[in-house]
Every structure is written in structure tokens, then in C-alpha cells.
Design an enzyme around this catalytic site. Structure first.
Site, PDB file in Angstrom:
ATOM      1  CD  GLU A 122      -2.920  -1.191   2.283  1.00  0.00           C
ATOM      2  OE1 GLU A 122      -4.131  -0.965   2.126  1.00  0.00           O
ATOM      3  OE2 GLU A 122      -2.416  -1.481   3.398  1.00  0.00           O
ATOM      4  CD  GLU A 142      -3.337  -6.659   3.347  1.00  0.00           C
ATOM      5  OE1 GLU A 142      -2.651  -5.675   3.652  1.00  0.00           O
ATOM      6  OE2 GLU A 142      -3.137  -7.307   2.291  1.00  0.00           O
TER       7      GLU A 142
END
Length: 265
Positions: A122, A142
Site C-alpha cells: 500500500e 490480507e
């Protein structure tokens, strides 16, 4: 050149030739994003955004194994078993660190010296340009951890084809630097030994151009990229290079066949 400063949470910042190099310096933890390191990143990028002597920023990691392995899961585990609240997307540092990098008005380059996973991916997505060492691995695991990648979901699907974004998110698998380049997730793949020099050279090249023009490009793409063309053309965001001293200098330097001396105004 300013002397490099390292915070107690493991962030190094150095400035030379109008280029800031920000280094995640926790190689023993694969440069994982502790709460303290996230806070330091927010402060650093806020400061660099406001620093008139910085015209480009390189973000990288210490060591050869990881750019950033993501949020510090050991710290998350400690919080889960204690009184501290759990993670929430788009709130507190989990919002600020990625958005602060994304919204920095200066051009940003992520130099991926190794794994860029989860929050590390990210961070890379939040930068304008991504360069990767040949051995780098990039992914959002994730789904394997029961977490959410709220920031990454929306950035990834704007950079790569939607089907590729779905596959990466659904499987949680990392891809190689070469595969990432194939889908436009990274701009360039270079040997690991050449990564730092390549990123620095690109940053210096960018910093050698008219800063108001470059910042206007960033603002225009960031705020107008999703608008219809007619609306985007009339958006008028960012600094105004057309009426700047640098515009006069740029034309004069071209006519006089000399390098321009930019003032940033």
C-alpha cells in the site's frame, strides 16, 4: 546536503540535491510498520511536502530482503490481547500514513528493494512511480490474515486491470517484480545492486525540471484523473506555471542555449 536523521522508531530521512530519501530502517523486522514508524512517516512526509528545498522524494527500505513487510503483526497481536482498540480502516494512522504519502504534493518514487507486502504494498501504491529490484515480491496477503487492505483495494484496482486486482486480492499471493511490471504495477525492474542509484538518478532528473510544472502535473492527475475530460481540462488545480517566474526563465534559457535556473515561483 543535510545530515541524515534517524528516528527512534526506525525512519531515516536525508536530503541532497533537492531530493529527499526516506528509508524504513527496521531490517531486523523486515521494515514492518509499527505504530511509531507510521507516525514518523506521517510527520516526515508532511514536513517534506512543506519544504521548499525538496523537489522529489524517494521512499525505500533498509537491507536487501524487504522494502516493507506490512503492518507490524506482532504489535497488532499485542494490541489484540490487551486493552487497546483493534485496527480500523481509514482512521488514525491506518488512514494517515498511506493518504499522507499519496497526497504529498512532491513527486514520489518507491524503490522496492525487496518484499512489498500488505501495508508495504500500500505504501508503494501511494507513490507516483515504482521501481523494483529483480528479486522483489509484491502482494496484498490480507485475505490470508483476516485483514482488509482498505487503501490497497482502491489503489490497486485503479492501476492494474480489474481482473488482475481481483486475483491478487482474492488469493493473497505475491507476484514477482517482472510480473508486476507486466501489469504496469511497477515502472521498471533493475538489478538489486542498481536500484538505489537508478531511483536517485530518476529523482534528480525530475528535480531538475520546473518544480511548479511537475507539481501541477501531479495535482491534475490526482484530482482530475477520474473526471470526464471536459471537466478535467477546466479543473485548474495545483500551482500556476503559466504566470510564473520559472516560465519566463525556462523560455529565456532555451533561447539562450543554457541550463535554466529554477526558483520555484
Amino acid at each position: 546536503m543535510r545530515v541524515a536523521v534517524r528516528t527512534e522508531n526506525g525512519l531515516r530521512v536525508a536530503v541532497a540535491d533537492r531530493v529527499a530519501t526516506v528509508t524504513l530502517d527496521r531490517p531486523e523486522r523486515l521494515n514492518a510498520l509499527s505504530t511509531g514508524l507510521q507516525a514518523d512517516l506521517v510527520r516526515a512526509f508532511d514536513g517534506l511536502d512543506a519544504d521548499d528545498d525538496v523537489w522529489a522524494v524517494v521512499l525505500t527500505g533498509a537491507g536487501e530482503k524487504a522494502f516493507c513487510s506490512g503492518v507490524d503483526l506482532k504489535e497488532v497481536r499485542e494490541n489484540d490481547t490487551g486493552p487497546a482498540p483493534g485496527l480500523r480502516p481509514m482512521a488514525g494512522f491506518s488512514r494517515n500514513v498511506f493518504e499522507t504519502v499519496l497526497e504529498c504534493g512532491k513527486p514520489t518514487i518507491a524503490a522496492l528493494n525487496g518484499w512489498a507486502l500488505g501495508g508495504g504494498c500500500e505504501l508503494a501504491l501511494a507513490c507516483d512511480i515504482r521501481l523494483a529490484a529483480e528479486h522483489a515480491q509484491i502482494g496484498l496477503p490480507e485475505a490470508k490474515r483476516g485483514m482488509g487492505a482498505n487503501f490497497g483495494v482502491h489503489l490497486l484496482s485503479r492501476i492494474v486491470p480489474r481482473g488482475i486486482a481481483y486475483e491478487l486480492l482474492y488469493t493473497g499471493e505475491a507476484i514477482s517484480a517482472a510480473e508486476a511490471a507486466r501489469w504496469g504495477l511497477v515502472n521498471r525492474v533493475v538489478p538489486g545492486a542498481e536500484l538505489a542509484a537508478t531511483a536517485a538518478a530518476l529523482a534528480r532528473q525530475i528535480a531538475g525540471n520546473a518544480p511548479l510544472t511537475v507539481r501541477r502535473y501531479k495535482a491534475a492527475i490526482g484530482k482530475g484523473g477520474e473526471l470526464p475530460l471536459a471537466a478535467a481540462l477546466r479543473l485548474g488545480v495545483g500551482p500556476d506555471p503559466y504566470h510564473s517566474a520559472d516560465r519566463v526563465e525556462g523560455v529565456a534559457a532555451f533561447v539562450e542555449k543554457r541550463p535554466p535556473v529554477w526558483l520555484g515561483r
